[in-house]
Design an enzyme around this catalytic site. Structure first.
Site, PDB file in Angstrom:
ATOM      1  N   GLY A   8      66.454 -35.302  90.087  1.00 29.07           N
ATOM      2  CA  GLY A   8      66.639 -35.724  91.609  1.00 29.07           C
ATOM      3  C   GLY A   8      65.328 -36.498  92.153  1.00 29.07           C
ATOM      4  O   GLY A   8      64.979 -36.432  93.198  1.00 29.07           O
ATOM      5  N   GLY A  11      65.237 -38.874  95.030  1.00 24.57           N
ATOM      6  CA  GLY A  11      65.695 -38.514  96.364  1.00 24.57           C
ATOM      7  C   GLY A  11      64.611 -38.411  97.312  1.00 24.57           C
ATOM      8  O   GLY A  11      63.554 -38.606  97.234  1.00 24.57           O
ATOM      9  N   ASP A  50      72.556 -37.523  84.011  1.00 24.62           N
ATOM     10  CA  ASP A  50      73.253 -36.846  85.256  1.00 24.62           C
ATOM     11  C   ASP A  50      73.084 -35.372  84.886  1.00 24.62           C
ATOM     12  O   ASP A  50      73.201 -34.897  83.578  1.00 24.62           O
ATOM     13  CB  ASP A  50      74.825 -37.289  85.123  1.00 24.62           C
ATOM     14  CG  ASP A  50      75.520 -36.728  86.195  1.00 24.62           C
ATOM     15  OD1 ASP A  50      75.497 -35.561  86.630  1.00 24.62           O
ATOM     16  OD2 ASP A  50      76.406 -37.322  86.536  1.00 24.62           O
ATOM     17  N   TYR A 139      78.826 -27.638 100.868  1.00 25.99           N
ATOM     18  CA  TYR A 139      77.141 -27.605 100.348  1.00 25.99           C
ATOM     19  C   TYR A 139      76.588 -26.133 100.586  1.00 25.99           C
ATOM     20  O   TYR A 139      75.912 -25.718  99.797  1.00 25.99           O
ATOM     21  CB  TYR A 139      76.421 -28.443 101.517  1.00 25.99           C
ATOM     22  CG  TYR A 139      75.103 -28.721 101.356  1.00 25.99           C
ATOM     23  CD1 TYR A 139      74.416 -29.057 100.154  1.00 25.99           C
ATOM     24  CD2 TYR A 139      74.117 -28.555 102.365  1.00 25.99           C
ATOM     25  CE1 TYR A 139      73.177 -29.227 100.013  1.00 25.99           C
ATOM     26  CE2 TYR A 139      72.858 -28.695 102.497  1.00 25.99           C
ATOM     27  CZ  TYR A 139      72.226 -29.106 101.364  1.00 25.99           C
ATOM     28  OH  TYR A 139      70.673 -29.139 100.939  1.00 25.99           O
ATOM     29  N   LYS A 143      75.079 -23.434  98.058  1.00 21.48           N
ATOM     30  CA  LYS A 143      73.810 -23.005  98.130  1.00 21.48           C
ATOM     31  C   LYS A 143      73.523 -21.286  98.087  1.00 21.48           C
ATOM     32  O   LYS A 143      72.845 -20.922  97.357  1.00 21.48           O
ATOM     33  CB  LYS A 143      72.993 -23.644  99.455  1.00 21.48           C
ATOM     34  CG  LYS A 143      72.676 -24.957  99.534  1.00 21.48           C
ATOM     35  CD  LYS A 143      71.694 -25.339  98.371  1.00 21.48           C
ATOM     36  CE  LYS A 143      71.155 -26.534  98.313  1.00 21.48           C
ATOM     37  NZ  LYS A 143      70.456 -27.097  97.251  1.00 21.48           N
TER      38      LYS A 143
HETATM   39  C1  AKB Z   1      71.376 -31.376 105.268  1.00 20.07           C
HETATM   40  O1  AKB Z   1      71.157 -31.740 106.687  1.00 20.07           O
HETATM   41  O2  AKB Z   1      72.331 -31.581 104.674  1.00 20.07           O
HETATM   42  C2  AKB Z   1      70.028 -31.061 104.781  1.00 20.07           C
HETATM   43  C3  AKB Z   1      69.688 -29.661 104.789  1.00 20.07           C
HETATM   44  C4  AKB Z   1      69.527 -29.141 105.681  1.00 20.07           C
HETATM   45  O3  AKB Z   1      69.897 -29.092 103.631  1.00 20.07           O
HETATM   46  N1  AKB Z   1      69.126 -32.112 105.105  1.00 20.07           N
END
Ligand code: AKB
Length: 312
Positions: A8, A11, A50, A139, A143
């Site tokens: 990344g 990024g 990737d 997401y 995490k």
């Molecule tokens: C998001 O908003 O998805 C990111 C984060 C807080 O991990 N910036």
């Protein structure tokens, strides 16, 4: 010296981290891995590929004699809601490939978690290091999974993997990704290009934030700390400032009094509501001396100058 691989690399974080690593360890010591985007002025060792491709990752580690990986590749909160399967593959399968390589080749690893690991059942203020982790986004799920994987690989195989729960990070070198806190970067593009910005969060959506220079400094400090100082092997709470879109707008009005912002919250508002507002990061401060420098006015000036220069 063994080389450092950054995934990344172009990024939001990679675009600031790679030059810092090149400065610290020499341009020949850093390998930048990009899936698609490569900045036109990049100078250094570049690989395309990737992180979901485990063979490619294994080949890169051997080819470049890698000793450390900063594994930054990942989908963010809003992007992850659009493509949850892809978010899992990149964020979890990609991390697992890195941890397996780390186990085999004794690599040191940095991997970012996020305030997205928290959820509606987490306290809103001064979130302690050990707390409820029940995120409602894919997401966030990736995490929490990643944090537990990191701790597992440390406990079971002795992999030296270190992590920070990044708040909203605000920098200007790369284009902002598809996240929720990213309004705080987009707003400056609106300011410089149109003197107008339509904000996708409510005016009062307070979130933990940090200027990119602080994030890079903290990341490098964590990686440089002696192993015995690292008491958290899931991911450290990591904080600097917290502000609302309205407070950021008011700060910008001090030097751009004609700037207009309208608040038209969309689905990202719900994501923001699931996250805390302030974070207790005393473990990071006590264990390895974390300290931030940028407050809201200093961050606002730096972002404005940086984005203005980039656009012009
Ligand atoms: C998001 O908003 O998805 C990111 C984060 C807080 O991990 N910036």
């Amino acid at each position: 010296m063994k080389r450092i691989l950054v995934t990344g690399a172009f990024g939001l974080v990679g675009s600031d981290l790679v030059p810092e690593l090149q400065k610290k360890f020499g341009p020949d010591s850093v390998v930048a891995l990009a899936r698609e985007t490569v900045s036109s002025d990049f100078k250094g060792i570049l690989e395309k590929g990737d992180v979901r491709d485990s063979k490619l990752m294994a080949d890169l580690v051997k080819k470049h004699d890698i000793g450390e990986i900063y594994h930054l590749a990942g989908l963010l909160s809003a992007g992850g809601e659009k493509q949850p399967d892809l978010a899992w593959e990149i964020n979890v399968d990609g991390l697992k490939h890195v941890l397996d390589l780390a186990k085999e080749h004794q690599l040191k690893v940095f991997w970012p978690s996020s305030i997205a690991a928290f959820g509606p059942s987490t306290p809103k203020q001064n979130v302690p290091q050990h707390t409820s982790l029940e995120p409602t986004t894919m997401y966030g799920v990736t995490k929490v999974t990643g944090e537990l994987l990191c701790q597992y690989y440390f406990e079971k195989y002795g992999v030296d993997v270190r992590s920070l729960r990044y708040p909203g990070l605000n920098g200007y070198k790369a284009k902002p990704g598809d996240g929720t806190t990213e309004y705080a970067i987009h707003i400056f593009y609106g300011l410089v290009k149109d003197n107008y910005y339509e904000c996708f969060l409510q005016a009062d959506a307070r979130l933990p934030m940090m200027y990119m220079d602080d994030a890079i400094k903290g990341t490098l400090a964590l990686m440089a700390a002696p192993s015995e100082k690292i008491t958290i092997r899931t991911s450290y709470n990591f904080a600097a400032i917290s502000f609302t879109p309205e407070e950021l707008y008011q700060e910008i009005l001090k030097f751009a009094p004609d700037f207009k912002v309208e608040f038209k919250p969309d689905s990202r508002q719900k994501i923001a509501e699931g996250w805390p507002q302030t974070i207790d990061d005393s473990s990071a401060r006590n264990d390895w001396g974390w300290k931030h420098e940028f407050d809201l006015p200093k961050m606002t000036q730096a972002l404005y100058e940086g984005i203005k220069q980039k656009i012009n």
